[in-house]
Design a protein around this motif. Structure first.
Motif, short mmCIF file in Angstrom:
data_model
loop_
_atom_site.label_atom_id
_atom_site.label_comp_id
_atom_site.label_asym_id
_atom_site.label_seq_id
_atom_site.Cartn_x
_atom_site.Cartn_y
_atom_site.Cartn_z
N GLY A 319 4.46 5.88 -7.92
CA GLY A 319 3.42 6.79 -8.35
C GLY A 319 2.72 7.46 -7.18
N LEU A 320 2.18 8.64 -7.45
CA LEU A 320 1.52 9.43 -6.41
C LEU A 320 0.25 8.75 -5.90
N ASP A 321 -0.58 8.25 -6.81
CA ASP A 321 -1.86 7.67 -6.38
C ASP A 321 -1.68 6.44 -5.50
N ALA A 322 -0.72 5.59 -5.83
CA ALA A 322 -0.48 4.40 -5.02
C ALA A 322 -0.04 4.79 -3.61
N THR A 323 0.77 5.84 -3.51
CA THR A 323 1.26 6.30 -2.21
C THR A 323 0.14 6.90 -1.38
N ARG A 324 -0.63 7.80 -1.98
CA ARG A 324 -1.74 8.42 -1.26
C ARG A 324 -2.78 7.38 -0.86
N TYR A 325 -3.07 6.45 -1.77
CA TYR A 325 -4.06 5.41 -1.46
C TYR A 325 -3.63 4.57 -0.26
N PHE A 326 -2.37 4.15 -0.26
CA PHE A 326 -1.91 3.30 0.83
C PHE A 326 -2.03 4.02 2.18
N LEU A 327 -1.58 5.27 2.25
CA LEU A 327 -1.58 5.99 3.51
C LEU A 327 -2.99 6.08 4.10
N LEU A 328 -3.99 6.28 3.24
CA LEU A 328 -5.34 6.49 3.74
C LEU A 328 -6.17 5.21 3.81
N ARG A 329 -5.76 4.18 3.11
CA ARG A 329 -6.51 2.91 3.14
C ARG A 329 -6.01 1.97 4.23
N GLU A 330 -4.70 1.91 4.39
CA GLU A 330 -4.10 0.93 5.30
C GLU A 330 -4.22 1.35 6.75
N LEU A 331 -4.23 2.67 7.01
CA LEU A 331 -4.11 3.18 8.37
C LEU A 331 -5.42 3.81 8.82
N PRO A 332 -6.11 3.25 9.81
CA PRO A 332 -7.36 3.84 10.31
C PRO A 332 -7.10 5.22 10.89
N PHE A 333 -7.72 6.24 10.36
CA PHE A 333 -7.44 7.61 10.79
C PHE A 333 -7.99 7.81 12.20
N GLY A 334 -7.12 8.17 13.11
CA GLY A 334 -7.48 8.30 14.51
C GLY A 334 -6.75 7.30 15.38
N SER A 335 -6.33 6.19 14.79
CA SER A 335 -5.58 5.15 15.51
C SER A 335 -4.18 5.03 14.93
N ASP A 336 -3.28 4.42 15.68
CA ASP A 336 -1.96 4.11 15.14
C ASP A 336 -2.09 3.04 14.06
N GLY A 337 -1.21 3.09 13.09
CA GLY A 337 -1.17 2.07 12.04
C GLY A 337 0.26 1.68 11.76
N VAL A 338 0.45 0.56 11.08
CA VAL A 338 1.78 0.04 10.83
C VAL A 338 2.10 0.08 9.33
N PHE A 339 3.26 0.63 9.00
CA PHE A 339 3.75 0.59 7.62
C PHE A 339 4.72 -0.57 7.50
N SER A 340 4.59 -1.34 6.42
CA SER A 340 5.59 -2.35 6.09
C SER A 340 5.72 -2.42 4.58
N PRO A 341 6.90 -2.73 4.07
CA PRO A 341 7.07 -2.86 2.62
C PRO A 341 6.11 -3.89 2.03
N GLU A 342 5.89 -4.98 2.77
CA GLU A 342 5.00 -6.04 2.28
C GLU A 342 3.58 -5.52 2.08
N SER A 343 3.07 -4.78 3.07
CA SER A 343 1.69 -4.30 2.98
C SER A 343 1.54 -3.26 1.88
N PHE A 344 2.58 -2.44 1.67
CA PHE A 344 2.51 -1.44 0.60
C PHE A 344 2.41 -2.12 -0.77
N VAL A 345 3.27 -3.11 -1.00
CA VAL A 345 3.27 -3.80 -2.29
C VAL A 345 1.97 -4.58 -2.48
N GLU A 346 1.49 -5.23 -1.42
CA GLU A 346 0.25 -6.00 -1.52
C GLU A 346 -0.94 -5.10 -1.85
N ARG A 347 -1.05 -3.95 -1.18
CA ARG A 347 -2.15 -3.03 -1.46
C ARG A 347 -2.10 -2.58 -2.93
N THR A 348 -0.89 -2.25 -3.40
CA THR A 348 -0.75 -1.78 -4.78
C THR A 348 -1.15 -2.87 -5.77
#
Length: 655
Positions: A319-348
């Motif tokens: 879904g769109l909302d889960a994707t947009r939410y993860f990108l902006l919630r998990e990654l501090p804007f201005g700093s590098d952030g890490v994507f992982s399948p585990e963190s995406f599923v956990e956030r959702t």
């Protein structure tokens, strides 16, 4: 009185069409879209622009590899990009392609103005050129002989070229930095520009090429093609009609309120672009915000590593909302952030399904059970827990507005979810199932139901810039009109009118995911034909990679871990692996020497939160005092610093 709306002009970079857009590109665009939506919600007349940078040697080579004409090649990628942005509900007002006549005509006029003003002269260029970045570098700017921006090899170029006299404007640019402290954010990017490029001596910029012909020709000298950065950067004004027969939009929206860019192109937007505008005698943009990169656990995204994530895959499955939410919630804007399948599923699962989704479902269920589906507005009697809930809702709005102006998306979402958690706690505190057993407490029960509905409504209002579907779904399930999604309704806690009825049965707006299945699916999509890594079964104890001696709890408690911010960082001469970090711990500043130079550039660390072992005995490394150690983890040759939530204050003890 002037009732005209205040304008707000925001841009993404114009993306290079060298391949399919991944979530890094989506990250920049979603962040810009979020600000655009927020400003519209606040009543601004918003202009939001994105597009593609379509000229240059790299595009000509890519088109030839695909056996296509360059224009056909870029047009196909432009259509693909528009399709992705439609899927992600990006609310842009204009999509510029730099091959469009409205742009090329204006660029020719801009170049001629530079010539007429004496800002450009013809000479011969000899230097190091990076084709992927379309950038020239001096010998001293190279990083171990490679491009300092992307790390790829460079090659020597010698050809006739037009040059822009950058030196002429260097002092004026520095003065602008001093007078406009918020022009470049985060501030660490400004320090990098000053120390690495301006103070050492700003080199004049080559602004034409003769070794290829895919580009806008120099007026009166067609063997020269206008160099990509003059062509690309000016899109921000050509798309508004600058130097055209109709410059209405330019007069209305320029200067830009914010250019959102990745940290890899901050130099071009904060040095070259301001100088071009000074030469044109035009106002400078109010802000350039340079965000960090989305990293993977094994480093940067790369097809060869099998770790590339495309936004379509996430949106279509989760879904769109889960994707947009993860990108902006998990990654501090201005700093590098890490994507992982585990963190995406956990956030959702935790944030969306458990916290918000479950709150809505519980509220709908209780409303139907205790009040025949109607949201109570009469006969309300207060409970002892109401004031704390209402106070947090009010405080959340105040912090939201403050942090959104700073583009601190993860902080804003963290605050909203604190309100979500507080509302869930309110249910546990008031125990509606107990109140329902006593007719004398029905007034309190009515208050609880009304406050739950109102909290959900306010949450729906606040998440609108981030998520484009869930707010309307929440309102539909509560039986509320979309007019109650207006921003100014947040000023009243209790804005729901009488007579509103919720749906008979709540529908989960964020279904819970099977962790093992979905982590495996994302890995499989990332790796293509590579078999996903199998997780150890829960009933099997995984073997340790190495035997680590056990310590007692008392021994562990002797370690003093503290939060700190890196305020300065530099390499240690003749020590390839060592960086010297200056840390702010809140109660004091310290110097720490760390062997992480192979994994981080100094400018990448400034402004980052780290965890420090604060009670190590000081030692000297290569003659430099080291007063502690920063924590990091490594796996398969890749090292990543341990970080903490941005809200934790410096000096906070990590337990």
């Amino acid at each position: 009185m002037d009732n005209q709306k205040k304008t707000f002009y925001i841009t993404t970079p114009i993306y290079y069409p060298s391949g399919k857009f991944h979530i890094g590109t989506a990250y920049t665009t979603v962040a810009s879209d979020t600000i655009a939506r927020y400003k519209r919600l606040r009543g601004y007349d918003v202009r939001f622009q994105t597009g593609m940078d379509e000229h240059g040697q790299k595009i000509q080579e890519k088109a030839a590899e695909a056996a296509k004409e360059p224009q056909q090649y870029v047009n196909e990628i432009a259509e693909s990009a528009k399709s992705v942005w439609k899927l992600m509900d990006i609310s842009y007002d204009d999509f510029i392609q730099t091959t469009e006549k409205r742009h090329t005509d204006a660029v020719e006029k801009i170049f001629q103005k530079f010539l007429d003003n004496g800002d450009i002269y013809k000479g011969e260029y000899e230097g190091w050129y990076c084709t992927p970045c379309e950038s020239f570098f001096t010998e001293s700017q190279l990083d171990n002989g490679n491009c300092p921006d992307c790390g790829r090899p460079v090659h020597k170029v010698k050809e006739e070229s037009y040059f822009f006299n950058m030196k002429k404007y260097a002092d004026r640019l520095l003065k602008y930095y001093e007078d406009n402290v918020e022009f470049i954010e985060p501030e660490s990017r400004k320090n990098e520009m000053i120390n690495n490029f301006i103070k050492p001596g700003l080199e004049d910029l080559s602004v034409s090429r003769t070794s290829f012909d895919w580009g806008i020709k120099v007026p009166g000298d067609p063997k020269h093609v206008i160099y990509v950065w003059v062509d690309a950067l000016t899109n921000y004004i050509t798309t508004l009609g600058y130097l055209s027969d109709d410059d209405t939009l330019f007069k209305k929206y320029w200067p830009a309120d914010v250019h959102v860019v990745g940290k890899d192109i901050v130099r071009f937007h904060t040095i070259y672009w301001p100088i071009f505008l000074m030469a044109l005698d035009l106002p400078l943009p109010k802000k350039v915000f340079a965000h960090g990169f989305i990293m993977m656990k094994d480093g940067k995204m790369s097809k060869s590593k099998g770790n590339v994530v495309y936004p379509e895959m996430l949106v279509e499955r989760y879904g769109l909302d889960a994707t947009r939410y993860f990108l902006l919630r998990e990654l501090p804007f201005g700093s590098d952030g890490v994507f992982s399948p585990e963190s995406f599923v956990e956030r959702t699962n935790f944030d969306l399904a458990n916290d918000l989704g479950n709150l809505l479902n519980r509220t709908i269920s209780m409303m139907n059970k205790y009040f025949d589906g109607h949201i109570p507005t009469e006969g309300l009697e207060p409970t002892e827990f109401d004031a704390a809930l209402i106070a947090q809702a009010t405080d959340t709005k105040v912090k939201y507005e403050e942090n959104m102006e700073k583009m601190q998306f993860s902080v804003v979402l963290s605050d909203i979810w604190a309100l979500v958690s507080r509302t869930n706690k309110y249910i546990d505190e008031t125990a509606p199932w107990v109140l329902a057993k006593d007719e004398a407490l029905k007034g309190q029960l009515a208050t609880v139901m009304a406050n739950l509905a109102e909290s959900l409504r306010q949450i729906a209002v606040m998440i609108q810039p981030f998520m484009t579907i869930a707010p309307k779904q929440i309102m539909e399930q509560l039986g509320l009109d979309e007019e109650l999604l207006a921003w100014d309704t947040l000023d009243t806690f209790g804005a729901i009118p009488s007579g509103k009825k919720v749906i008979e049965k709540g529908v989960p707006i964020f279904p819970r995911l099977d962790n093992e299945v979905e982590v495996g699916y994302i890995r499989e999509q990332m790796q293509g034909s590579v078999k996903p890594i199998e997780e150890p079964k829960k009933d099997v104890v995984a073997k340790k990679e190495e035997d680590v001696p056990e310590i007692s709890f008392e021994d562990f408690m002797k370690v003093d871990l503290r939060v700190a911010t890196v305020i300065a960082c530099e390499k240690i001469p003749k020590a390839d692996k060592l960086l010297k970090l200056q840390l702010e711990l809140g109660y004091e500043q310290r110097q720490v020497v760390s062997g992480i130079a192979e994994y981080y550039k100094p400018e990448e660390l400034v402004g980052r939160k780290v965890i420090v072992v604060a009670n190590l005995k000081p030692v000297k490394l290569r003659g430099e005092l080291s007063q502690g150690m920063v924590l990091a983890g490594s796996k398969d040759g890749v090292l990543t610093l341990a970080t903490v939530d941005e809200k934790l204050e410096n000096g906070a003890k990590v337990k």
